[in-house]
Every structure is written in structure tokens, then in C-alpha cells.
Design a protein around this motif. Structure first.
Motif, PDB file in Angstrom:
ATOM      1  N   PHE A  97       0.628  -1.122   0.007  1.00  0.00           N
ATOM      2  CA  PHE A  97       0.018   0.033   0.017  1.00  0.00           C
ATOM      3  C   PHE A  97       0.919   1.243   0.088  1.00  0.00           C
ATOM      4  N   GLU A  98       0.909   1.956  -1.082  1.00  0.00           N
ATOM      5  CA  GLU A  98       1.737   3.286  -1.264  1.00  0.00           C
ATOM      6  C   GLU A  98       0.628   4.323  -1.184  1.00  0.00           C
ATOM      7  N   ILE A  99       1.050   5.306  -0.106  1.00  0.00           N
ATOM      8  CA  ILE A  99       0.633   6.420  -0.042  1.00  0.00           C
ATOM      9  C   ILE A  99       1.132   7.512  -0.840  1.00  0.00           C
ATOM     10  N   GLY A 100       0.478   8.073  -1.656  1.00  0.00           N
ATOM     11  CA  GLY A 100       1.083   9.187  -2.738  1.00  0.00           C
ATOM     12  C   GLY A 100       2.000   8.674  -3.837  1.00  0.00           C
ATOM     13  N   PRO A 159      -7.868   5.020   2.940  1.00  0.00           N
ATOM     14  CA  PRO A 159      -7.172   3.892   3.231  1.00  0.00           C
ATOM     15  C   PRO A 159      -7.904   2.606   3.130  1.00  0.00           C
ATOM     16  N   PRO A 160      -7.486   1.519   2.932  1.00  0.00           N
ATOM     17  CA  PRO A 160      -8.274   0.226   2.905  1.00  0.00           C
ATOM     18  C   PRO A 160      -9.165   0.105   4.166  1.00  0.00           C
ATOM     19  N   GLU A 161     -10.412  -0.184   3.622  1.00  0.00           N
ATOM     20  CA  GLU A 161     -11.564  -0.178   4.653  1.00  0.00           C
ATOM     21  C   GLU A 161     -11.821  -1.482   5.291  1.00  0.00           C
ATOM     22  N   GLN A 245      -3.612   6.074  12.812  1.00  0.00           N
ATOM     23  CA  GLN A 245      -4.368   5.215  13.127  1.00  0.00           C
ATOM     24  C   GLN A 245      -5.216   4.863  11.989  1.00  0.00           C
ATOM     25  N   ALA A 246      -5.712   6.155  11.284  1.00  0.00           N
ATOM     26  CA  ALA A 246      -6.647   6.002  10.087  1.00  0.00           C
ATOM     27  C   ALA A 246      -5.982   5.239   8.810  1.00  0.00           C
ATOM     28  N   VAL A 247      -4.637   5.443   8.486  1.00  0.00           N
ATOM     29  CA  VAL A 247      -3.926   4.902   7.427  1.00  0.00           C
ATOM     30  C   VAL A 247      -3.449   3.332   7.609  1.00  0.00           C
ATOM     31  N   GLY A 248      -3.158   3.097   8.921  1.00  0.00           N
ATOM     32  CA  GLY A 248      -2.520   1.764   9.397  1.00  0.00           C
ATOM     33  C   GLY A 248      -3.370   0.999  10.318  1.00  0.00           C
ATOM     34  N   GLY A 249      -4.637   1.358  10.904  1.00  0.00           N
ATOM     35  CA  GLY A 249      -5.131   0.851  11.751  1.00  0.00           C
ATOM     36  C   GLY A 249      -5.532  -0.586  11.513  1.00  0.00           C
ATOM     37  N   LEU A 250      -6.039  -0.619  10.227  1.00  0.00           N
ATOM     38  CA  LEU A 250      -6.528  -2.117   9.951  1.00  0.00           C
ATOM     39  C   LEU A 250      -5.555  -3.125   9.158  1.00  0.00           C
ATOM     40  N   LEU A 251      -4.174  -2.699   9.191  1.00  0.00           N
ATOM     41  CA  LEU A 251      -3.018  -3.485   8.856  1.00  0.00           C
ATOM     42  C   LEU A 251      -2.964  -4.460   9.844  1.00  0.00           C
TER      43      LEU A 251
END
Length: 394
Positions: A97-100, A159-161, A245-251
Motif C-alpha cells: 500500500f503506497e500513500i502518494g 485507506p483500506p476499509e 491510526q486512520a491509514v494503518g489501523g486495519l493493517l
């Protein structure tokens, strides 16, 4: 730092004027003032007008700055090797998962390396806020990758849901998060805001900080062991834990990997750095005026890596390591990449690739100015940070 950038052409100036009109309207609608963080958000991300949302060229020689992936494939190939270790540890399908996504150069080189290694991720996810950049990334990857490899690439609006496994990667993302700026007056914390002069120019004003910013500044003072001097001005991201937490919390299982320029907290808030770390980039010219040509220039602030460490651990991850970019790339297969470069027959191409590696690793270039920090959950990449470990400085 003060080299004069070329003046914008008529179309670019009109674009900036249009965004400036939008910002003025926002200020007037908000009672005559907006926070600096809100100004930075509009200047960078206003739909169709902000620096990252509009269509101007930003990366490489034709743009405003050069990022590591734009120099050549070496940076992405090394990151790909590190990610492949994570994929192998997780066993089974994993995502990247690449951001930007920038110009798409990183994705192209990484996917080619994984294909050669037989280690392709199940999905290559790109979170890209700019519709224009999405289109350019898709065009590039569609033209350069085999169809079955390109089919693994998916663009996201957020981010992934759902829970996922793999590697989250963000290169020069944190420095572009809209940041509050604070100043200390008479021992009290104030927040920098943006207002309009009688002539309609953007000006800086100060208002008492809200509870969140006030607490963040006092936390820094406690950590560095002394209060800020009167008039001290800098940046702080009290929202960073929520963003992580928003971008990585579901990892569920994997690694978060961040590459950026910045300092540990005790160096970030040195007394002599009394006007913060804000830097603007336009046509490879760096300066400190965030109100210059809004929409046509990048606005960034250095990263407090101590704050990043706190946020990553606070999000439930284990701290994996912190080191300079050069040290990390060496641990991720750079010697092997150098051997491949030495074998290139074309002397011009070989020279170009040698210069690429120099810029990525020399202390006066990106080698020490950029640092790498990772967090892990259900995987272990600590060995990649053993060379040149900087965690003691946090």
C-alpha cells in the motif's frame, strides 16, 4: 535557499490567482481568519486548484523538486527487497500500500523487481488524492508493465476499509500533512492563523491555541526538559496519532514504513530553530514564504521522528527501527544493485546510475538528510535497521 525562481507564465499565474480567491473567500466566510493548517490544506489539496490536486508537473527536472524514486529505479528496488522479506514472513497473499504515488516511477520499478524475484504482492494499492496524478500513474504503468502485473494495481480514495496484510509505504508524505504552527508569547501558547490585510494580501496573525494544540506544545516542553523561549515559533502535528491510526489501523499483520526528512524531537526544537522548519519549493528553489504563489509551490514541514515513534506505538504496533536512508538501503540490497550497475555496458547509462546511487546515499545529499522509520505487527524487520541505528536519539 534564496535563488530566484522563474516567474510563472500567464496560465500558471491565473491558476494561482484563482486559488487565492478561494482562500480569501474561506477566510471571509470563517470570520476573517483561518488556521495556518487550514491554509496549508487549501494551498496543497483544494480540489482542482491545490498544489497536489492540480495538473502541474511537480517531480523531476521539469518540476519543483526531485524525490528518491525519480532519480532512477534503485530506491524502489531496495524497498521492494525489504517488502519481499515481509511478504515471505507473512506466508500467503499480502498487499503493498503506497500513500502518494508520485509519477508512478516507484510503483513501476518495485513491481518489476518483485516480478523478477517471483515475489509479487497480491495487490499494489495506491492512495492518490490527485485525479491528474492518478491518470498519469495509470498511463505510465499500463504502458510499461505486463498486463498481468498491471492488473494487480488498484487506486484508492482512502485507506483500506477492511483488515489487510502486507506493507504500508509512505515516502515524503508526512512532511506534506497540513500542520498547525504555534508561537509562545509570555509563556502562553498561541496558534498561527492567516488573515487578510486591508489590501487583501495574506498575513500572519496569532490566536490563543485550542486545548489539543496547547497540550501538544506542553508535552514537547516536558520531553525536551525546558519551556520554549518567548517568541519561539514552530510546527507540531497533534493530529498525527489519529492520521497513523486512520491509514494503518486495519493493517492486521505487516509493516508500516516511512521515509522522510526531519529530526528527533530534541533536535527539531533546538533554540536556534526558533522559526520552525517550514520550507517551500518552486522550480527547484527553496524559500520560506508559504504565501508565495499558492497552488504553484510545495509547502512542507520537517518530521518530528520522536512524535512519529510515539504515534506508531500508540496505534498498537511494535517499533521496528530508525536509521538514515543510506544505512537502510545498504541493508536492503544496495550492494547487489551496485553490482548490477557495474555490469551495464552503456557507459552513459552506467554513469547516470552511479550518480543516482550517490544522491541516494551521500551525507550531503539524501543519504543522511532522509531517514527511515518502521513499525511492525506479526512480522520482523528489525535487522534492516541494525546498520546505523539512530533510535537512541529519539
Amino acid at each position: 535557499m534564496t535563488r530566484q525562481a522563474p516567474a510563472p507564465d500567464a496560465a500558471a499565474q491565473a491558476h494561482s490567482d484563482q486559488l487565492l480567491s478561494l482562500i480569501r473567500g474561506q477566510i471571509q466566510a470563517s470570520g476573517g481568519v483561518i488556521s495556518f493548517a487550514r491554509y496549508m490544506e487549501l494551498a496543497l489539496y483544494a480540489p482542482g486548484l491545490g498544489y497536489y490536486s492540480a495538473g502541474s508537473r511537480k517531480f523531476g527536472a521539469e518540476g519543483d523538486f526531485v524525490t528518491s524514486p525519480e532519480l532512477g529505479p534503485t530506491f524502489a528496488e531496495c524497498i521492494a527487497q525489504a517488502a519481499a522479506q515481509v511478504f515471505a514472513q507473512l506466508g500467503g497473499e499480502a498487499d503493498f500500500f503506497e500513500i502518494g504515488g508520485g509519477s508512478g516511477a516507484f510503483a513501476e520499478a518495485a513491481l518489476r523487481r518483485w516480478q523478477a524475484m517471483g515475489a509479487l504482492p497480491a495487490r499494489y494499492l495506491i492512495l492518490e488524492p490527485s485525479a491528474d496524478l492518478r491518470e498519469r500513474q495509470a498511463e505510465r504503468l499500463r504502458a510499461t508493465l505486463p498486463l498481468d502485473v498491471f492488473a494487480r494495481v488498484t487506486w484508492l480514495d482512502g485507506p483500506p476499509e477492511a483488515e489487510w496484510r502486507g506493507v504500508l509505504f509512505a515516502n515524503e508524505v508526512l512532511d506534506a500533512l497540513p500542520t498547525p504552527r504555534f508561537v509562545v508569547r509570555g509563556g502562553e501558547v498561541f496558534e498561527e492563523h492567516v488573515a487578510l490585510s486591508p489590501e487583501g494580501a495574506l498575513i500572519r496573525v496569532e490566536q490563543p491555541a485550542d486545548a489539543l494544540l496547547h497540550a501538544a506544545v506542553r508535552h514537547i516542553e516536558r520531553d525536551i526538559g525546558k519551556p520554549f523561549a518567548d517568541g519561539y515559533r514552530s510546527e507540531v502535528l497533534p493530529q498525527l496519532p489519529y492520521w497513523i491510526q486512520a491509514v494503518g489501523g486495519l493493517l492486521r499483520d505487516g509493516v508500516m514504513l516511512y521515509v522522510d526528512y526531519g529530526y528527533p524531537r530534541h533536535e527539531y526544537y533546538l533554540p536556534e530553530r526558533s522559526d520552525g522548519t517550514l520550507v517551500c519549493h518552486h522550480r527547484h528553489t527553496a524559500h520560506g514564504d508559504p504565501f508565495h504563489l499558492p497552488g504553484l509551490q510545495d509547502i512542507t514541514a520537517f518530521v518530528d521522528f520522536t512524535a512519529l515513534a510515539e504515534a506508531g506505538v500508540g496505534a498498537g504496533f511494535d517499533f521496528a527501527g530508525y536509521c538514515a536512508q543510506a544505512s537502510f538501503l545498504i541493508s536492503c540490497g544496495l550492494p547487489e544493485r551496485l553490482a548490477e550497475i557495474e555490469a551495464i555496458e552503456d557507459a552513459v547509462e552506467r554513469h547516470h546510475r552511479h550518480n543516482e546511487v550517490k544522491r541516494l546515499t551521500l551525507p550531503g545529499e539524501m543519504g543522511e538528510r532522509f531517514q527511515v522509520m518502521a513499525f511492525q505487527r506479526g512480522a520482523d524487520v528489525r535487522a534492516l535497521f541494525a546498520r546505523g541505528d539512530l533510535s537512541r536519539r529519539l
